[in-house]
Scaffold this motif. Structure first.
Motif, PDB file in Angstrom:
ATOM      1  N   ASN B  26      34.341  35.329  44.227  1.00 33.19           N
ATOM      2  CA  ASN B  26      33.629  36.403  43.526  1.00 33.19           C
ATOM      3  C   ASN B  26      33.969  36.420  42.063  1.00 33.19           C
ATOM      4  O   ASN B  26      33.135  36.611  41.207  1.00 33.19           O
ATOM      5  CB  ASN B  26      34.014  37.768  44.134  1.00 33.19           C
ATOM      6  CG  ASN B  26      32.852  38.340  44.898  1.00 33.19           C
ATOM      7  OD1 ASN B  26      31.712  38.017  44.610  1.00 33.19           O
ATOM      8  ND2 ASN B  26      33.148  39.190  45.848  1.00 33.19           N
ATOM      9  N   SER B  27      35.285  36.211  41.787  1.00 35.96           N
ATOM     10  CA  SER B  27      35.689  36.346  40.389  1.00 35.96           C
ATOM     11  C   SER B  27      35.157  35.189  39.555  1.00 35.96           C
ATOM     12  O   SER B  27      34.903  35.334  38.388  1.00 35.96           O
ATOM     13  CB  SER B  27      37.198  36.480  40.254  1.00 35.96           C
ATOM     14  OG  SER B  27      37.810  35.295  40.668  1.00 35.96           O
ATOM     15  N   THR B  30      31.755  36.341  38.785  1.00 43.53           N
ATOM     16  CA  THR B  30      31.667  37.481  37.868  1.00 43.53           C
ATOM     17  C   THR B  30      32.335  37.207  36.531  1.00 43.53           C
ATOM     18  O   THR B  30      32.138  37.928  35.585  1.00 43.53           O
ATOM     19  CB  THR B  30      32.306  38.737  38.483  1.00 43.53           C
ATOM     20  OG1 THR B  30      33.647  38.417  38.852  1.00 43.53           O
ATOM     21  CG2 THR B  30      31.535  39.192  39.700  1.00 43.53           C
ATOM     22  N   MET B  33      29.901  37.018  33.864  1.00 42.96           N
ATOM     23  CA  MET B  33      29.410  38.332  33.465  1.00 42.96           C
ATOM     24  C   MET B  33      30.504  39.125  32.770  1.00 42.96           C
ATOM     25  O   MET B  33      30.248  39.935  31.915  1.00 42.96           O
ATOM     26  CB  MET B  33      28.945  39.128  34.684  1.00 42.96           C
ATOM     27  CG  MET B  33      27.648  38.636  35.275  1.00 42.96           C
ATOM     28  SD  MET B  33      27.298  39.497  36.814  1.00 42.96           S
ATOM     29  CE  MET B  33      26.665  41.051  36.214  1.00 42.96           C
ATOM     30  N   ALA B  34      31.761  38.885  33.189  1.00 45.06           N
ATOM     31  CA  ALA B  34      32.867  39.689  32.666  1.00 45.06           C
ATOM     32  C   ALA B  34      33.025  39.551  31.160  1.00 45.06           C
ATOM     33  O   ALA B  34      33.707  40.339  30.539  1.00 45.06           O
ATOM     34  CB  ALA B  34      34.170  39.322  33.364  1.00 45.06           C
ATOM     35  N   ARG B  36      31.044  40.373  29.179  1.00 51.53           N
ATOM     36  CA  ARG B  36      30.434  41.569  28.592  1.00 51.53           C
ATOM     37  C   ARG B  36      31.510  42.625  28.331  1.00 51.53           C
ATOM     38  O   ARG B  36      31.337  43.516  27.525  1.00 51.53           O
ATOM     39  CB  ARG B  36      29.377  42.125  29.557  1.00 51.53           C
ATOM     40  CG  ARG B  36      28.551  43.260  29.003  1.00 51.53           C
ATOM     41  CD  ARG B  36      27.430  43.599  29.963  1.00 51.53           C
ATOM     42  NE  ARG B  36      27.788  44.690  30.869  1.00 51.53           N
ATOM     43  CZ  ARG B  36      27.722  45.979  30.552  1.00 51.53           C
ATOM     44  NH1 ARG B  36      27.333  46.361  29.376  1.00 51.53           N
ATOM     45  NH2 ARG B  36      28.059  46.905  31.420  1.00 51.53           N
ATOM     46  N   HIS B  37      32.634  42.481  29.029  1.00 55.52           N
ATOM     47  CA  HIS B  37      33.671  43.494  28.873  1.00 55.52           C
ATOM     48  C   HIS B  37      34.533  43.228  27.656  1.00 55.52           C
ATOM     49  O   HIS B  37      35.664  42.812  27.749  1.00 55.52           O
ATOM     50  CB  HIS B  37      34.535  43.573  30.132  1.00 55.52           C
ATOM     51  CG  HIS B  37      33.770  44.145  31.267  1.00 55.52           C
ATOM     52  ND1 HIS B  37      33.079  45.320  31.171  1.00 55.52           N
ATOM     53  CD2 HIS B  37      33.539  43.686  32.513  1.00 55.52           C
ATOM     54  CE1 HIS B  37      32.467  45.563  32.302  1.00 55.52           C
ATOM     55  NE2 HIS B  37      32.724  44.600  33.136  1.00 55.52           N
ATOM     56  N   THR B  38      33.951  43.480  26.526  1.00 53.80           N
ATOM     57  CA  THR B  38      34.749  43.355  25.321  1.00 53.80           C
ATOM     58  C   THR B  38      35.540  44.636  25.129  1.00 53.80           C
ATOM     59  O   THR B  38      35.158  45.704  25.579  1.00 53.80           O
ATOM     60  CB  THR B  38      33.842  43.132  24.104  1.00 53.80           C
ATOM     61  OG1 THR B  38      32.829  44.135  24.127  1.00 53.80           O
ATOM     62  CG2 THR B  38      33.211  41.759  24.133  1.00 53.80           C
ATOM     63  N   HIS B  39      36.613  44.494  24.397  1.00 51.69           N
ATOM     64  CA  HIS B  39      37.437  45.642  24.090  1.00 51.69           C
ATOM     65  C   HIS B  39      36.734  46.499  23.041  1.00 51.69           C
ATOM     66  O   HIS B  39      35.789  46.035  22.390  1.00 51.69           O
ATOM     67  CB  HIS B  39      38.767  45.153  23.517  1.00 51.69           C
ATOM     68  CG  HIS B  39      38.561  44.152  22.429  1.00 51.69           C
ATOM     69  ND1 HIS B  39      38.566  42.796  22.640  1.00 51.69           N
ATOM     70  CD2 HIS B  39      38.303  44.316  21.114  1.00 51.69           C
ATOM     71  CE1 HIS B  39      38.337  42.178  21.495  1.00 51.69           C
ATOM     72  NE2 HIS B  39      38.174  43.076  20.556  1.00 51.69           N
ATOM     73  N   ALA B  40      37.205  47.697  22.877  1.00 54.52           N
ATOM     74  CA  ALA B  40      36.638  48.577  21.857  1.00 54.52           C
ATOM     75  C   ALA B  40      36.966  48.029  20.469  1.00 54.52           C
ATOM     76  O   ALA B  40      38.012  47.424  20.262  1.00 54.52           O
ATOM     77  CB  ALA B  40      37.226  49.975  22.015  1.00 54.52           C
ATOM     78  N   LYS B  41      36.080  48.268  19.532  1.00 52.17           N
ATOM     79  CA  LYS B  41      36.257  47.728  18.169  1.00 52.17           C
ATOM     80  C   LYS B  41      37.520  48.253  17.515  1.00 52.17           C
ATOM     81  O   LYS B  41      38.111  47.571  16.678  1.00 52.17           O
ATOM     82  CB  LYS B  41      35.048  48.115  17.294  1.00 52.17           C
ATOM     83  CG  LYS B  41      33.775  47.377  17.641  1.00 52.17           C
ATOM     84  CD  LYS B  41      32.721  47.659  16.585  1.00 52.17           C
ATOM     85  CE  LYS B  41      31.307  47.704  17.182  1.00 52.17           C
ATOM     86  NZ  LYS B  41      31.098  48.757  18.195  1.00 52.17           N
ATOM     87  N   ILE B  43      40.463  48.320  18.289  1.00 49.55           N
ATOM     88  CA  ILE B  43      41.703  47.571  18.405  1.00 49.55           C
ATOM     89  C   ILE B  43      41.615  46.184  17.777  1.00 49.55           C
ATOM     90  O   ILE B  43      42.571  45.412  17.819  1.00 49.55           O
ATOM     91  CB  ILE B  43      42.188  47.435  19.865  1.00 49.55           C
ATOM     92  CG1 ILE B  43      41.177  46.680  20.728  1.00 49.55           C
ATOM     93  CG2 ILE B  43      42.498  48.790  20.452  1.00 49.55           C
ATOM     94  CD1 ILE B  43      41.729  46.372  22.124  1.00 49.55           C
TER      95      ILE B  43
END
Lengths: 444, 460
Positions: B26-27, B30, B33-34, B36-41, B43
């Motif tokens: 699964n990983s 995914t 796709m993962a 897409r999970h960027t950190h918040a700007k 940091i």
């Protein structure tokens, strides 16, 4: 002349006070815009009120009994340990503690947890949540919050520039909603709230205030949506050991495909009945933890050493005793099970309708059948449960928390006839509450 | 899936193998796709941290660590006793007041009421935080907005710049400069050029951060220097964040002055203090912000949305320590002054030995750090490449070859000032570590110093 010289410094000090009511200090706004809309806090208000009226406090969620002897001993031992116990330790978590946590939870989750990459120790679970939101939520991101929710999630989303989107747990159709298990999430309703901007979903199991313990199929439904829409999941599991009536706590991070997208938050305060130690943690894939570490190193950087050392010893002991009757993780829920029963029968005996929690510290009670004249001008514009709770503190000396505080503005009116009790209290406290309720019901 | 109680069953193990396999598959699917999970700007660019880098390098027990600023001597016993006592009281192991444990804010109000010669409201003008660090964070998050400018004096405690950047604001740096024509033998030989400072203020300036006594130089700003800064704050209507965690560690002939006590400054200043530095308990991570209600309330808002409350028993113990010393203030056995006296001895010995060996120490007026100019050693480090400043290379070399850890001073300055400071390293002298197995090829000055330590020339 001399007098003026003497008085001059005092006059200049007075000047700012004289202009205090207008212009103040700066022509432009003093505070940062991130603090707008997050200044109100239900605890600050109600804790003060309970203290002012010296009420029997079943409001705020902390035990009024001591932590177990073994962790207290561990703390004393740490305090009298070498000088290094009183100096900085490793910023992301005291080595002994992250190793204990990794060892303990690897076995629970069935996944090898790296103590240095996958664990971040924080100042309570509260700060772990803060790091998660700050590290991963950006301006314009949407975060789905399942309500009723622990009140800090909403301001934390706001402070991170995100937008909160709410999905309520609702009592299943039918009149008798006697257990927290009867409150459910609609899969369709949840799916309908997901947009391309949705970044994460926040769940809390066992839930505060309801006490719901999500079943595996409920978590699977949430997990499926997380995977389908590529969402993160922040899972607040601070009450993970406190389940009753055979309910089983399930970690959503252990479901397939969820480890790398879930941040699981835990608390030593709730685990070991030591809320005042403020030791918590986040466990997740190193890829997510590394972002949280950046927030941590730029906000508090370190957590207190001695408390971490003590919690580490607590977990090592529990690792050895896990599943046995000596384990605190067996004993505490057993004790609280009794207290839960005690409070519930007391509430029923005065005509109130408690919702039996499957887990956690709290019990909510429907107060719609209670008829009182809430004759208080000062609370005129507040919701019913807020008014009721304040009346109960002032007139009866019993402190609780209004449940609509845990709902979004859009849904709070639907749920303003419930109040929350904490039953993690000494029997004497519960008995004092019982006494108040009995007297009150007799008068009616 | 695993429930907390279910792990004993043998069926679990089969399932665990299956699930691991499954989640592996699964990983892979995914992980595409993962992305897409960027950190918040917020940091971005904030991941580097000199402590994280050098603490791990110096963690080897065979290395003598004069790098990170923490004592390796025990705190006063009454403070430890107070902690043990507090933890034995049931109520002290549970949540206390979010903005500060009542007995602690009252004790702070008493001590600082005396120091400031004004009433300090314990509930409205004080916030207890997780160390001085936590105070800086609450202050910056509460009062600095995106687009603001914040003036920072170099060299600065390294967290100021990332914290300002995390708040979306712009750090504007100004270096302390050696007085022209003078050799830098004391931290007093470094000064802020008034014209240069004045030019840094703009319409966007929200605040200036000062640190006195200064880390790493040890400079104690004089009343005149603070007045100069205060005049600019008032003229440009800015706030002042004054980091005074080393406020009690001021050596003979110098006086710690609180900029908040200067006319017009109380209402625009947040002053930061630290239990860790006051009582030699850095591992307790307790600090405080003191200021006017109209500023402190915004720090309180940040606090209630970040970690809510600090640990109770630690706060109770600090309260006891403060009350005890409040009664002794002005007397020789008050810890606020006795610690400074003891450290002065260590400071002088270290400076003397370094000087004797031909080094150029910068004798600090306050704090527990000393800068040392390593130019006289003439150490050739060209073999270490040229992607790092000289002092970074020097410290890494010294850790590896001489088993002695310090901190490079360019960690405390911006890019433009690196050249000015890259021949300095920072040593911490609140140490009593006798366990030095330094061995081979130790530069004479170092072995001198440690010999002095071993023969108890430097004692605690």
């Amino acid at each position: 002349m001399g007098i003026i010289r003497i008085l001059a410094p005092y006059l200049t000090l007075l000047r700012p006070n004289l202009v205090q009511n207008h212009q103040l200090i700066m022509a432009r706004r003093l505070y940062a815009s991130r603090t707008i809309g997050v200044d109100k806090n239900v605890w600050v208000e109600f804790t003060q009120l309970a203290a002012d009226y010296k009420a029997v406090n079943l409001g705020q969620g902390f035990p009024d009994f001591s932590p177990p002897q073994f962790v207290q001993d561990a703390f004393c031992k740490a305090v009298s340990g070498g000088p290094q116990m009183h100096q900085y330790t490793r910023a992301f978590g005291h080595p002994r503690l992250v190793k204990s946590l990794a060892k303990f939870f690897s076995r629970v989750v069935g996944h090898e947890i790296d103590p240095f990459e996958d664990v971040l120790v924080t100042v309570g679970a509260y700060q772990a949540l803060f790091c998660a939101f700050q590290a991963l939520i950006d301006d314009g991101d949407e975060v789905i919050i399942v309500e009723p929710f622990f009140d800090c999630y909403q301001p934390m989303v706001l402070m991170a520039g995100g937008t909160a989107v709410y999905v309520p747990l609702r009592p299943k159709g039918g009149s008798s909603v006697l257990s927290s298990g009867d409150w459910v999430l609609s899969a369709e309703e949840l799916a309908s709230k997901i947009t391309p901007r949705t970044k994460a979903i926040v769940i809390n199991t066992p839930n505060n205030p309801l006490g719901k313990v999500y079943k595996v199929e409920e978590l699977q439904m949430i997990a499926d949506l997380c995977i389908k829409h590529d969402l993160l999941c922040f899972s607040d599991e601070v009450y993970e050991w406190l389940t009753y009536d055979g309910a089983k706590h399930v970690k959503i991070a252990s479901l397939p495909g969820m480890w790398e997208r879930t941040i699981t938050v835990g608390s030593a305060g709730k685990t070991f009945s030591a809320t005042g130690w403020k030791v918590g943690w986040a466990i997740s894939s190193g890829k997510l933890i590394k972002h949280m570490k950046i927030i941590h190193q730029n906000s508090v950087y370190h957590c207190a050493t001695a408390a971490q050392e003590a919690v580490s010893h607590g977990f090592d002991r529990e690792y050895e005793l896990f599943g046995t009757p000596e384990s605190y993780f067996q004993q505490l829920p057993a004790t609280l099970h009794q207290k839960r029963q005690k409070l519930a029968s007391c509430l029923r005996s005065v005509g109130l309708q408690p919702v039996m929690p499957e887990g956690g510290y709290f019990m909510i009670t429907d107060i719609s059948s209670v008829n009182v004249d809430l004759n208080d001008e000062s609370t005129k514009n507040e919701s019913y449960d807020f008014r009721f709770v304040k009346w109960l503190i002032k007139e009866k000396g019993l402190a609780t928390i209004p449940v609509s505080a845990f709902f979004s503005p859009e849904h709070s009116k639907e749920f303003d006839k419930y109040i929350r009790f904490c039953f993690v209290k000494e029997d004497s406290t519960l008995e004092a509450a019982e006494e108040i309720l009995r007297k009150w019901s007799q008068k009616e | 899936m695993f429930t907390n109680a279910a792990f004993f069953s043998p069926a679990c193990e089969k399932r665990s193998v299956l699930l691991e396999h499954w989640s592996c598959l699964n990983s892979t699917a995914t992980s595409v796709m993962a992305s897409r999970h960027t950190h918040a700007k917020r940091i971005e660019g904030l991941d580097k941290n000199v402590w994280v880098a050098f603490t791990s390098l110096a963690a080897d027990p065979s290395i003598v660590n004069l790098g990170q600023g923490f004592p390796d001597i025990p705190p006063p016993s009454y403070v430890k006793d107070a902690l043990a006592k507090a933890a034995s009281v049931d109520r002290m192991n549970q949540y206390t007041r979010g903005f500060g444990h009542p007995s602690l804010v009252k004790a702070l109000s008493q001590v600082y009421g005396k120091v400031y010669s004004r009433q300090v409201d314990p509930l409205k003008e004080i916030l207890v935080t997780v160390g001085g660090y936590g105070s800086l964070f609450s202050t910056i998050q509460g009062l600095v907005d995106e687009g603001d400018e914040v003036i920072i004096v170099e060299p600065f405690f390294d967290c100021y710049v990332p914290m300002v950047r995390m708040a979306g604001a712009k750090p504007v740096l100004i270096p302390l400069r050696p007085k022209p024509g003078k050799k830098t033998v004391s931290s007093a030989d470094w000064y802020l050029d008034p014209d240069e400072l004045s030019a840094k203020f703009s319409s966007k300036t929200k605040a200036i951060i000062i640190n006195t006594p200064n880390n790493p130089i040890g400079k104690v700003f004089t009343r005149g220097e603070l007045q100069m800064i205060a005049d600019l704050c008032i003229k440009h209507d800015t706030l002042c964040f004054s980091d005074e965690v080393y406020e009690w560690l001021v050596y003979k002939g110098h006086q710690h002055v609180k900029i908040a006590t200067l006319p017009g400054m109380w209402d625009r200043t947040i002053t930061i203090g630290s239990a860790g530095k006051t009582f030699s308990v850095t591992g307790w991570k307790l600090g405080w912000s003191i200021g006017p209600e109209h500023l402190i309330k915004h720090l309180q808002t940040v606090m209630q949305n970040t970690l809510y409350t600090c640990p109770t028993p630690l706060q109770e113990a600090v309260a006891q320590g403060l009350l005890l010393n409040y009664k002794l203030m002005g007397q020789p056995d008050c810890y606020f002054s006795s610690l400074a006296e003891e450290l002065e001895g260590k400071r002088d010995h270290l400076a003397a030995i370094l000087q004797e060996a031909g080094m150029s120490p910068v004798v600090p007026e306050g704090g527990y750090f000393m800068l040392v100019d390593v130019t006289p050693l003439n150490q050739d480090l060209s073999h270490m490449g040229d992607d790092e400043a000289y002092d970074y290379k020097f410290v890494k070399w010294m850790i590896k070859e001489k088993k002695l850890a310090a901190i490079p001073v360019t960690a405390f300055v911006g890019e433009e000032s690196k050249e000015q400071f890259e021949k300095y390293i920072r040593l911490c002298f609140i140490k009593v570590d006798h366990k030095m197995s330094m061995g081979k090829n130790v530069p004479p000055f170092i072995s001198f110093w440690f010999a002095a330590m071993e023969t108890n020339l430097i004692t605690f």
